[in-house]
Design a protein around this motif. Sequence first.
Motif, mmCIF file in Angstrom:
data_model
loop_
_atom_site.group_PDB
_atom_site.id
_atom_site.type_symbol
_atom_site.label_atom_id
_atom_site.label_comp_id
_atom_site.label_asym_id
_atom_site.label_seq_id
_atom_site.Cartn_x
_atom_site.Cartn_y
_atom_site.Cartn_z
ATOM 1 N N CYS A 1 5.957 11.745 0.098
ATOM 2 C CA CYS A 1 4.754 11.272 0.791
ATOM 3 C C CYS A 1 3.514 11.582 -0.066
ATOM 4 O O CYS A 1 2.645 10.722 -0.258
ATOM 5 C CB CYS A 1 4.665 11.967 2.159
ATOM 6 S SG CYS A 1 3.106 11.740 2.990
ATOM 7 N N LEU A 2 3.437 12.796 -0.615
ATOM 8 C CA LEU A 2 2.279 13.194 -1.444
ATOM 9 C C LEU A 2 2.263 12.401 -2.752
ATOM 10 O O LEU A 2 1.187 12.019 -3.237
ATOM 11 C CB LEU A 2 2.309 14.703 -1.712
ATOM 12 C CG LEU A 2 2.145 15.576 -0.456
ATOM 13 C CD1 LEU A 2 2.443 17.041 -0.759
ATOM 14 C CD2 LEU A 2 0.749 15.433 0.133
ATOM 15 N N ASP A 3 3.447 12.137 -3.306
ATOM 16 C CA ASP A 3 3.531 11.313 -4.531
ATOM 17 C C ASP A 3 2.979 9.910 -4.268
ATOM 18 O O ASP A 3 2.233 9.364 -5.078
ATOM 19 C CB ASP A 3 4.991 11.179 -5.005
ATOM 20 C CG ASP A 3 5.522 12.473 -5.628
ATOM 21 O OD1 ASP A 3 4.710 13.301 -6.079
ATOM 22 O OD2 ASP A 3 6.764 12.650 -5.645
ATOM 23 N N ALA A 4 3.374 9.353 -3.114
ATOM 24 C CA ALA A 4 2.952 7.982 -2.790
ATOM 25 C C ALA A 4 1.422 7.932 -2.616
ATOM 26 O O ALA A 4 0.766 7.008 -3.105
ATOM 27 C CB ALA A 4 3.657 7.516 -1.519
ATOM 28 N N LEU A 5 0.873 8.930 -1.941
ATOM 29 C CA LEU A 5 -0.592 8.960 -1.752
ATOM 30 C C LEU A 5 -1.302 9.152 -3.093
ATOM 31 O O LEU A 5 -2.361 8.581 -3.335
ATOM 32 C CB LEU A 5 -0.982 10.080 -0.779
ATOM 33 C CG LEU A 5 -0.537 9.863 0.676
ATOM 34 C CD1 LEU A 5 -0.730 11.144 1.489
ATOM 35 C CD2 LEU A 5 -1.316 8.709 1.317
ATOM 36 N N SER A 6 -0.699 9.964 -3.957
ATOM 37 C CA SER A 6 -1.293 10.201 -5.282
ATOM 38 C C SER A 6 -1.366 8.895 -6.076
ATOM 39 O O SER A 6 -2.283 8.696 -6.866
ATOM 40 C CB SER A 6 -0.475 11.233 -6.061
ATOM 41 O OG SER A 6 -0.548 12.485 -5.420
ATOM 42 N N ALA A 7 -0.369 8.026 -5.848
ATOM 43 C CA ALA A 7 -0.309 6.771 -6.610
ATOM 44 C C ALA A 7 -1.079 5.640 -5.931
ATOM 45 O O ALA A 7 -1.220 4.562 -6.495
ATOM 46 C CB ALA A 7 1.155 6.361 -6.784
ATOM 47 N N ASP A 8 -1.582 5.899 -4.718
ATOM 48 C CA ASP A 8 -2.236 4.857 -3.922
ATOM 49 C C ASP A 8 -3.709 4.725 -4.329
ATOM 50 O O ASP A 8 -4.512 5.639 -4.096
ATOM 51 C CB ASP A 8 -2.099 5.242 -2.437
ATOM 52 C CG ASP A 8 -2.662 4.184 -1.507
ATOM 53 O OD1 ASP A 8 -3.469 3.353 -1.960
ATOM 54 O OD2 ASP A 8 -2.294 4.202 -0.321
ATOM 55 N N ASP A 9 -4.067 3.587 -4.909
ATOM 56 C CA ASP A 9 -5.453 3.384 -5.365
ATOM 57 C C ASP A 9 -6.469 3.351 -4.232
ATOM 58 O O ASP A 9 -7.664 3.498 -4.467
ATOM 59 C CB ASP A 9 -5.553 2.072 -6.158
ATOM 60 C CG ASP A 9 -5.128 2.271 -7.609
ATOM 61 O OD1 ASP A 9 -5.027 3.438 -8.037
ATOM 62 O OD2 ASP A 9 -4.883 1.264 -8.293
#
Length: 286
Positions: free
Chosen positions: A80-88
């Motif tokens: 979940c944190l990885d996805a948010l980190s990659a979310d522009d």
Amino acid sequence: MSTIMYGAPCVDQLTLDQSRRVEALREKGVNVTLAVVRVGDDPASEVYVRNKKNACAKLGIVSREIHLPGDTDQETLENCLDALSADDGVTGILLQLPLPAPLKEQEALLHIAPEKDADGFRSGNCGTLIAGGEGTLPCTPRGILYMLKYYGVEMTGKRAVVIGRSAIVGKPCALMLLNENCTVTVCHSKTQNLEAITSEADIVVAAVGKAEMIKGSMLKEGCAVVDVGINRTPEGLKGDVEFESASKKAAFISPVPGGVGKMTVAMLMENVIDLAEKGAGPAGRK
Ligand code: NDP
């Protein structure tokens, strides 16, 4: 008579500037957006998250809450944190602590991209504090420093004592005071003869979690006292400092409630806006 260091005037000053900065970013096409990840149903965490979302709303910052069930495993949280980190579309990320057992906080925090670490708890950002670099500063110590400067407390060359050595308050606060050219002593539960140390200090920061343990008799005449403690007692909310006796000795003292507590959320907003300005968001990405 001592100057009481209330948090409200500092927050008012910050808010004015923060609203202007959020608007300026919007004009450039950057929507400042904080993603808050909460795991489980801890009632205190729920209140803290609500306060943070309200502060965002007042400034026109978009907040997105991701509420994961209490039995979430480490891998799901990290994904979940990885996805948010990659979310522009997300310019800042906050993982509400503490996490329910057996989740590992430090390991999870490493999955927040450093340029989106709104709380400044990621170990890499603490590292830059030691190296004197440009990482996000943890909110409560940043608020303490802001407050000392706002009230004109002299720091260069002064003796500062930080009582408490937690990773979120005591240690980063000691480093920040050191960066302001204070001579810093850090005390903790194994410190012997605390009073001998506090009574020589020009600045005392109490971040222990023990109601009214610091008495006026332990302080130097004319010192500055920052009370970080939040202790719920049968007589109401108390700080770590006995205000009545300490305010007779100190030239500057922060009250509880109404002091540092107010600064923490305001500094979170400052961190979130700083990160967006540094280009974590879509239009500002370098
Ligand atoms: P921790 O419990 O993580 O750390 C407390 C520290 O106090 C530890 O380093 C401990 O030493 C030290 N300590 C305990 N007993 C003594 C003693 N008798 N003499 C000297 N040192 C002692 O707490 P936090 O840093 O998270 O929080 C501290 C306080 O600040 C709490 O009341 C908390 O609620 C409040 N707080 C307020 C915030 C705000 O926004 N105003 C934000 C964050 C916290 P040791 O390391 O040896 O165990």
